[in-house]
Structures are given as structure tokens and as C-alpha cells.
Design a protein around this motif. Structure first.
Motif, short mmCIF file in Angstrom:
data_model
loop_
_atom_site.label_atom_id
_atom_site.label_comp_id
_atom_site.label_asym_id
_atom_site.label_seq_id
_atom_site.Cartn_x
_atom_site.Cartn_y
_atom_site.Cartn_z
N ALA A 62 0.82 -1.21 0.00
CA ALA A 62 0.00 0.00 0.00
C ALA A 62 0.85 1.26 0.00
CB ALA A 62 -0.93 0.00 1.21
N MET A 64 2.30 2.62 2.60
CA MET A 64 1.88 3.40 3.75
C MET A 64 3.03 3.79 4.67
SD MET A 64 -1.63 1.31 4.54
CE MET A 64 -2.28 2.38 5.81
N SER A 93 -2.05 -0.80 -5.05
CA SER A 93 -1.79 -0.05 -3.83
C SER A 93 -3.08 0.27 -3.10
CB SER A 93 -1.02 1.23 -4.15
OG SER A 93 -0.85 2.01 -3.01
N ARG A 97 -4.34 -0.98 0.58
CA ARG A 97 -4.81 -0.05 1.63
C ARG A 97 -6.15 -0.50 2.19
NH1 ARG A 97 -2.83 5.28 2.35
NH2 ARG A 97 -1.10 5.69 0.94
N GLN A 98 -7.03 -0.94 1.31
CA GLN A 98 -8.34 -1.42 1.77
C GLN A 98 -8.19 -2.65 2.64
OE1 GLN A 98 -10.35 -1.76 -2.05
NE2 GLN A 98 -11.61 0.02 -1.54
N SER A 101 -6.95 -1.58 6.00
CA SER A 101 -8.04 -0.92 6.73
C SER A 101 -9.03 -1.95 7.30
CB SER A 101 -8.77 0.05 5.80
OG SER A 101 -9.85 0.65 6.44
#
Length: 183
Positions: A62, A64, A93, A97-98, A101
């Protein structure tokens, strides 16, 4: 030169199983997975290691992690000729991220911060305890609980379990003709 202890852990992401190389000297989870308690059991189980490394893999995909240098991704070619089918880099990416999360939501507010610190930012347990003002050796217990919740979110368990009784099936060859035929 520092000798690395690389181990391969199998991780499933979006239904695809792949082997992930884990630097056991770098990861606090690798360190915990190698250590044993007084009773001889490992501090964290293999399924907990896999769950934590899966979170870390998604976190890395991701993008992050904080950047220490310039981001040169924007100046790369956007030409898609010859590209592999599937997601492009920005879509992959975003999907990662999902997944991070959803994993943090499943872990809940009690464990998500600790899991991010240890699995993603590679903070040691002593550092986490000091930053949070926890008593010594409590981070290990809380981390194990968080990794259990994370493993459950990913559908990982120590042992595969099926139904208590399977449906009975029978296969028979059709008997045709005289004696001895069809056998």
C-alpha cells in the motif's frame, strides 16, 4: 557484513497463495517466533506469524510507510503495452490499503495500534511498552491476542477442521452382459 536469516512463509492474499521471504532478524515477529517460553512452546504460533507478515506485506504494498526520500513513482512511464493483466500499480496499492483498513477494523481499537507498531513499523516490544507506559512483558501477551484476532480475520487457524461426519458416497461400475463382464 551482517548475515541475514531469511525464511519463507506462505501467505494467501486475495485467494492467491505465494511464498514471502521474511528476514527473521528484522522482524520482531520473526524474533518471537524463534523464541520459546519456559514450557517449551513458541512465544507466537506459526499462524500468528503468518497473519502478522500478511498485514506487513499489505502495508508495504500500500506504500503506507513514511518516505525518507523523494517519490519517483510519478515520473515512471504510464504506458500499459506489455503489462501483465490485472491491477496496475495504483490499483494494487489502493486494494492493499483497503485490506489493511479492513484488518485494522477487524482487530479493533484495542489491538490495531499495537499491530501497526510491531508488524508494520517493526518496533520492538520493549519500545512499545516504554512508549505506552505498560509494565514489562505485557506487550507480548497483548500482541498474541491481537495476532489471534488478525489470524481469525484472515481465516487462518492452527488446524483445518471439517464437518464431524462426511456425507457417504458410493461409486459402482455398471454390470452389463453375462458373468464376469463389467467387473
Amino acid at each position: 557484513m551482517v548475515e541475514r536469516r531469511i525464511d519463507h512463509v506462505e501467505v494467501e492474499i486475495d485467494g492467491v497463495r505465494c511464498a514471502v521471504a521474511v528476514d527473521l532478524e528484522e522482524s520482531p515477529l520473526g524474533w518471537l517466533a524463534r523464541r520459546r517460553g519456559r514450557d517449551g512452546s513458541r512465544f507466537i504460533a506459526p499462524v500468528q506469524l503468518i497473519a502478522g507478515e500478511r498485514l506487513r506485506a499489505d502495508f508495504t504494498r500500500a506504500g503506507m510507510a513514511p518516505r525518507l526520500t523523494a517519490n519517483w513513482d510519478a515520473v515512471t512511464r504510464t504506458d500499459q503495452r506489455g503489462a501483465a493483466p490485472g491491477l496496475n500499480a495504483s490499483e494494487a496499492s489502493f486494494a492493499a490499503r483497503q485490506r489493511v483498513s479492513r484488518a485494522m477494523e477487524a482487530a479493533g481499537p484495542e489491538f490495531s495500534g499495537l499491530l501497526m507498531d510491531v508488524c508494520c513499523f517493526l518496533k520492538g516490544l520493549e519500545q512499545v511498552e516504554q512508549e505506552r507506559g505498560w509494565p514489562a512483558r505485557t506487550a507480548k501477551v497483548v500482541l498474541a491476542l491481537g495476532l489471534d484476532r488478525l489470524a481469525r480475520h484472515y481465516g487462518l487457524s492452527e488446524a483445518a477442521q471439517g464437518p464431524s461426519r462426511a456425507r457417504t458416497r458410493a461409486w459402482r461400475a455398471a454390470v452389463t452382459g453375462g458373468a464376469g463382464e463389467g467387473l
